[in-house]
Enzyme design. Structure first.
Site, PDB file in Angstrom:
ATOM      1  N   ARG A  91       1.488 -75.315  46.673  1.00 29.71           N
ATOM      2  CA  ARG A  91       0.450 -74.642  45.882  1.00 29.71           C
ATOM      3  C   ARG A  91       0.493 -75.063  44.412  1.00 29.71           C
ATOM      4  NH1 ARG A  91       0.436 -68.550  48.558  1.00 29.71           N
ATOM      5  NH2 ARG A  91      -1.018 -69.069  50.235  1.00 29.71           N
ATOM      6  N   LYS A 136      -4.558 -61.558  67.597  1.00 33.60           N
ATOM      7  CA  LYS A 136      -5.482 -60.499  67.985  1.00 33.60           C
ATOM      8  C   LYS A 136      -6.949 -60.879  67.842  1.00 33.60           C
ATOM      9  CE  LYS A 136      -2.300 -56.760  66.706  1.00 33.60           C
ATOM     10  NZ  LYS A 136      -2.123 -55.571  65.847  1.00 33.60           N
ATOM     11  N   GLY A 147      -2.666 -70.706  56.392  1.00 29.32           N
ATOM     12  CA  GLY A 147      -1.804 -69.851  57.210  1.00 29.32           C
ATOM     13  C   GLY A 147      -0.904 -70.614  58.166  1.00 29.32           C
ATOM     14  N   GLY A 203      -6.012 -66.146  53.955  1.00 25.97           N
ATOM     15  CA  GLY A 203      -6.916 -64.998  53.972  1.00 25.97           C
ATOM     16  C   GLY A 203      -8.293 -65.340  53.433  1.00 25.97           C
TER      17      GLY A 203
END
Length: 396
Positions: free
Chosen positions: A36, A202, A353, A376
């Protein structure tokens, strides 16, 4: 979103406030992944070439109590940035007050000052995370222009992005510009065939992404834990696999709406225990044993995915195909990574992610068109959800 970019604003000799995403992993005070920081260098080098005086704002971790401040001190990050740039990085131990104000005032052209962790302000009523207007206005008063180059926080409305941008002429930095170009371009104007690969635990985490991409993509490949809810919706036995009972009806509706467009695994690597050392076997999706759980897709699934992907011109991948943290169940995720790395004529985008972590583990970073720095934020973008940190930036 046609926003001002760095080259649309005059930064020459000005004090430029830059929001960067330096929320890097740390262990024993050492940074374990500098990616980053490295991704911000293009913007910083450009600003230095324009003789700008640079003030960096960033957060690290969460600050819920006084004890969190020591472990989330940005000083080691400033030191790391200095080593990468081979340059002294000035550091303010305060997030507001005379020391910070004087440090900014005394900046010379090309000098860089890093402000202490913006979330230190969260100890006083979550002023950073809740975008306290007074704090955003105060930080904005320190500079002439604002550049947001922190895509990882773009889905949040914080004082250090939305708050500052609301009070100053602003633009996105080169990193954010690149994120918007690749992810936005893939979703809104893809070269076809366009294939989305969605994994993770999920269905509930990815509902909006599936619903947003189904009308746009030629195929949506589903893997990971959420595949079992879809298999259950087809009436199949899923054993002890991860299952969201309350999402089965939704999965049925999505399957009916999507038809052949929604692609599920055809075989599963099942285990008799949630452990890397468990007994495993590969079975058809029609033959999952009642007492076993699915933890990865099997080789026939990878062949099916490869056949769909071989002609793809645009691919977006978000989420692993199995429990890739355990080597025994990383074959599906690694297999997808290898398939995508071998697509020479496609635009391949990894949505941050766990998918980005898998690409890094295999050393395939150079084989992908773009790897997002914001898990996100990229997920929110794929959902079609607003990104407050970008929306606050001035339009062209």
């Amino acid at each position: 979103m046609v926003k001002k970019t760095l080259k649309d604003i005059d930064v020459k000799g000005k004090t430029v406030l830059v929001r960067v995403d330096y929320n890097v992993p740390m262990q024993d005070g050492k940074i374990t992944d500098e990616n980053r920081i490295i991704q911000s260098l293009e913007t910083l080098n450009y600003l230095m070439s324009q003789d700008a005086k640079i003030v960096l704002f960033a957060h690290l971790g969460k600050i819920k109590e006084e004890a969190d401040k020591a472990k989330n001190d940005l000083a080691p990050v400033a030191k790391c940035l200095g080593e990468i740039l081979n340059k002294e990085i000035l550091f303010s131990t305060e997030t507001r007050g005379k020391e910070l104000e004087m440090a900014v005032k005394n900046l010379k052209p090309q000098e860089i000052l890093m402000v202490q962790n913006t979330r230190y302000e969260d100890l006083d009523g979550k002023k950073e995370s809740k975008n306290d207007p007074e704090l955003g206005k105060y930080w904005a008063s320190l500079g002439d222009v604002f550049v947001n180059d922190a895509f990882g926080t773009a889905h949040r409305a914080h004082a250090s992005n939305v708050g500052i941008a609301s009070n100053l002429d602003s633009a996105v930095g080169f990193l954010v510009e690149k994120e918007l170009k690749y992810i936005g371009g893939a979703v809104d104007q893809p070269q076809r065939p366009f294939v989305a690969i969605l994994g993770g635990a999920k269905v509930s985490d990815k509902i909006k992404v599936i619903e947003n991409l189904l009308p746009k993509a030629d195929h949506v490949i589903i893997g990971g834990g959420m595949a079992y809810t879809f298999l259950k919706a087809q009436g199949k036995e899923v054993g002890k696999s991860l299952l969201e009972e309350d999402r089965i009806q939704l999965a049925k509706e999505l399957l009916e709406k999507a038809g052949d467009k929604l692609v599920l695994p055809v075989d599963i690597r099942v285990a008799d225990d949630f452990s890397n050392d468990a007994n495993t076997q590969v079975v058809s999706v029609d033959e999952i044993p009642v007492d076993w759980e699915g933890l990865d897709c099997g080789p026939a699934s990878l062949e099916k995915f490869a056949a769909i992907l071989k002609d793809a011109k645009t691919v977006v991948w978000n989420g692993p195909m199995g429990v890739f943290e355990m080597p025994t169940f990383a074959k599906g995720t690694n297999g997808v990574c290898e398939i995508l790395a071998g697509l020479d004529d496609a635009t391949t985008i990894v949505g941050g992610g766990d998918s980005a972590a898998a690409v890094a583990q295999l050393g395939y970073e150079d084989k992908f068109t773009h790897i997002s720095t914001g898990g996100g934020a990229s997920l929110a973008y794929l959902e079609g959800s607003p990104l407050p940190g970008i929306e606050a930036i001035a339009d062209k």
